[in-house]
Write a protein that holds these residues in place. Structure first.
Motif, PDB file in Angstrom:
ATOM      1  N   GLU A 101       2.097  -8.121  -4.106  1.00 46.61           N
ATOM      2  CA  GLU A 101       1.946  -7.017  -3.139  1.00 46.61           C
ATOM      3  C   GLU A 101       3.280  -6.607  -2.516  1.00 46.61           C
ATOM      4  O   GLU A 101       3.567  -5.438  -2.356  1.00 46.61           O
ATOM      5  CB  GLU A 101       0.964  -7.440  -2.038  1.00 46.61           C
ATOM      6  CG  GLU A 101      -0.490  -7.251  -2.409  1.00 46.61           C
ATOM      7  CD  GLU A 101      -0.877  -5.784  -2.489  1.00 46.61           C
ATOM      8  OE1 GLU A 101      -0.754  -5.082  -1.493  1.00 46.61           O
ATOM      9  OE2 GLU A 101      -1.279  -5.330  -3.576  1.00 46.61           O
ATOM     10  N   HIS A 124       0.803  -1.234   0.000  1.00 43.22           N
ATOM     11  CA  HIS A 124       0.000   0.000   0.000  1.00 43.22           C
ATOM     12  C   HIS A 124       0.837   1.287   0.000  1.00 43.22           C
ATOM     13  O   HIS A 124       0.406   2.310   0.520  1.00 43.22           O
ATOM     14  CB  HIS A 124      -0.973   0.019   1.193  1.00 43.22           C
ATOM     15  CG  HIS A 124      -1.817  -1.204   1.278  1.00 43.22           C
ATOM     16  ND1 HIS A 124      -2.513  -1.701   0.207  1.00 43.22           N
ATOM     17  CD2 HIS A 124      -2.058  -2.053   2.311  1.00 43.22           C
ATOM     18  CE1 HIS A 124      -3.157  -2.786   0.564  1.00 43.22           C
ATOM     19  NE2 HIS A 124      -2.887  -3.038   1.820  1.00 43.22           N
ATOM     20  N   ARG A 125       2.062   1.235  -0.472  1.00 41.59           N
ATOM     21  CA  ARG A 125       2.857   2.476  -0.503  1.00 41.59           C
ATOM     22  C   ARG A 125       3.154   2.844  -1.961  1.00 41.59           C
ATOM     23  O   ARG A 125       3.248   1.964  -2.798  1.00 41.59           O
ATOM     24  CB  ARG A 125       4.201   2.262   0.193  1.00 41.59           C
ATOM     25  CG  ARG A 125       4.097   1.955   1.650  1.00 41.59           C
ATOM     26  CD  ARG A 125       4.637   3.153   2.477  1.00 41.59           C
ATOM     27  NE  ARG A 125       4.610   2.820   3.881  1.00 41.59           N
ATOM     28  CZ  ARG A 125       5.684   2.343   4.517  1.00 41.59           C
ATOM     29  NH1 ARG A 125       6.817   2.199   3.874  1.00 41.59           N
ATOM     30  NH2 ARG A 125       5.603   2.045   5.800  1.00 41.59           N
ATOM     31  N   SER A 126       3.366   4.084  -2.191  1.00 40.93           N
ATOM     32  CA  SER A 126       3.722   4.447  -3.568  1.00 40.93           C
ATOM     33  C   SER A 126       5.226   4.722  -3.645  1.00 40.93           C
ATOM     34  O   SER A 126       5.877   4.978  -2.624  1.00 40.93           O
ATOM     35  CB  SER A 126       2.944   5.697  -3.996  1.00 40.93           C
ATOM     36  OG  SER A 126       3.293   6.740  -3.145  1.00 40.93           O
TER      37      SER A 126
END
Ligand code: ADP
Ligand code: ASP
Ligand code: MG
Length: 456
Positions: free
Chosen positions: A346, A320-322
């Motif tokens: 993921e 969930h990180r960019s």
């Protein structure tokens, strides 16, 4: 000026000895449209010259040079008017020997200069043979036209300069001459010899075809055609009559040695038809590589590329990180490592790097690269892998394809799969020692057992 202009390239086995050269000369003599003839070094010569560059031992160098001398002298022995050509060959070999002894260490630039002798020797001998059959046969130096940058070992051609020079220097000679030149070698604008990378003669020929806007590019080699897979691996591989530019480009990029991977780029740019045929059996039907084919099978051919390295990068930071992938590729770009295939989940990314003889140095995962990657990821590396590609049409949109493909390989450990990114291939990695067996299984299931649809 002829109606058609053809560029014809003859590879190392086609130049192997006087008999093979005579066969190539016959092919040229029958067709006055062949205006530029591009030749490789005689088979094994570039390897010999590479060994000379790598050898640190004087006596070993001498032995290799002697081998080179006797190899070329044996070809001269078999020629009718051999005196003049023998003199030229000896002069070239003396020049090579003097060059080597003048160098304490061999730089990448020296290596290109040394390798260039292979093509200069073969083209000198072949011109003599061709002159017996074709009145206007004339030797020309590729380095006056093939202008490249100075990346020794894999120089980048300067398309505009090549076109300008080919049109200015060579085109006016077509009226009275058939030109014989060297594949693989070029020169910087300052006259320093360069090479296009191993197997690069195909690419040279394609660049000349583009430069003079030829109608046809012919690649004459030791197989009669592009086959459904390497005939050395599968005995009943079938010759393909017609294949599209896109399919043939994928095949060559994924390992089919019959064409250097860059060959089709110039042909595609100028829509030049390409023919692949056998210089040993020119009467056998070869392969036409064209923009559009009559049939478009889902699986046309299978290729294998050895010496692949799989880099696995794992980090919970990815979740969930960019920006994680950007950071990873930034490091790889900084060290000029070129990535071929990528799959991601993921929290991990797998990448393939080409680490065959040509690319091993460039794509080396040095302690420095690994240390930098390890500042933000866990890294592990798998070597000794091969890349298998199924090449054809619409693979990304064909339902029910992967089931039968991977079903046939139940006992094989598949390390990475790329499917869907290209409409022309489905590819995956397997262990090197299982790669040939995998090609054989897939060829039997998807090509041998089918009708002729793949080869038409
Ligand atoms: P040349 O010296 O003429 O450039 P190469 O040795 O570079 O010839 O290329 C021809 C070889 O390519 C063949 O002998 C064959 O083993 C190999 N090859 C690999 N894949 C294919 C394929 N799909 N079709 C034909 N030949 C292939
Ligand atoms: N002679 C060079 C080589 O062996 C170029 C070629 O044959 O295409 O790689
Ligand atoms: Mg080749």
């Amino acid at each position: 000026m002829p109606d058609l202009i053809k560029v014809a390239k003859f590879g190392g086995t086609s130049m192997a000895n006087a008999e093979a050269m005579h066969r190539c000369a016959e092919i040229i003599a029958k067709d006055p449209d062949k205006k530029i003839i591009v030749v490789s070094a005689t088979s094994g010569t570039t390897n010999l010259l590479t060994q000379i560059c790598e050898s640190q031992v004087g006596v070993e160098k001498d032995a290799l040079l002697n081998e080179l001398r006797s190899k070329h002298s044996a070809i001269c022995d078999d020629l009718k008017n051999s005196n003049e050509v023998r003199l030229r060959v000896t002069t070239l070999l003396d020049e090579l020997e003097a060059y080597i002894s003048s160098r304490k260490t061999i730089t990448a630039g020296d290596q290109d200069e040394i390798l260039s002798f292979g093509e200069r020797l073969s083209s000198t001998i072949f011109t003599n043979i061709l002159q017996e059959k074709v009145a206007g046969a004339k030797w020309v130096d590729a380095r006056e036209v093939m202008i490249t940058d100075d990346t020794h070992g894999s120089a980048e051609p300067n398309i505009d300069q090549i076109a300008k020079r080919a049109k200015g220097k060579w085109l006016p000679l077509f009226k009275n001459h058939c030109l014989i030149t060297q594949g693989f070698i070029g020169s910087t604008e300052n006259g320093v010899t360069t090479t296009l990378g191993r197997g690069g003669s195909d690419y040279s020929a394609a660049l000349y075809a583009e430069a003079i806007e030829a109608d046809v590019l012919e690649i004459w080699t030791d197989v009669s055609a592009v086959y459904t897979t390497d005939p050395r691996i599968v005995k009943d591989a079938r010759p393909i009559t017609e294949i599209s530019f896109d399919e043939a480009a994928e095949l060559s990029v994924f390992g089919a040695k019959v064409l250097h991977p860059a060959t089709l780029k110039p042909a595609i740019r100028k829509r030049i038809k390409v023919y692949v045929g056998s210089s040993m059996n020119p009467e056998l039907p070869g392969t036409w590589i064209v923009k559009e084919t009559k049939s478009n099978p889902v699986i046309r051919a299978i290729s294998l590329r050895r010496k692949q390295t799989l880099l696995n990068v794992h980090s919970l930071d990815m979740l969930h990180r960019s920006g994680y992938l950007a950071r990873l590729f930034e490091v790889l770009a900084k060290y000029k490592i070129s990535v071929d295939l990528v799959t991601t989940s993921e929290v991990s990314v797998s990448l393939t790097l080409d680490t065959d003889i040509q690319s091993a140095e460039k794509n080396k995962l040095t302690p420095e690269v690994l240390a930098e990657l390890r500042t933000f990821s866990d890294v592990n590396i798998d070597r000794d892998l091969s890349l298998i590609a199924l090449v054809g049409n619409n693979l990304h949109a064909t339902a029910g394809l992967s089931g039968p493909v991977f079903g046939a390989l139940q006992d094989i450990n598949i390390r990475l799969i790329c499917h869907g990114a290209s409409s022309h291939n489905l590819c995956f990695l397997v262990k090197e020692d299982q790669a040939e067996e995998v090609v054989q299984i897939l060829h039997k299931k998807f090509i041998t057992s089918k009708t002729n649809e793949t080869t038409e």
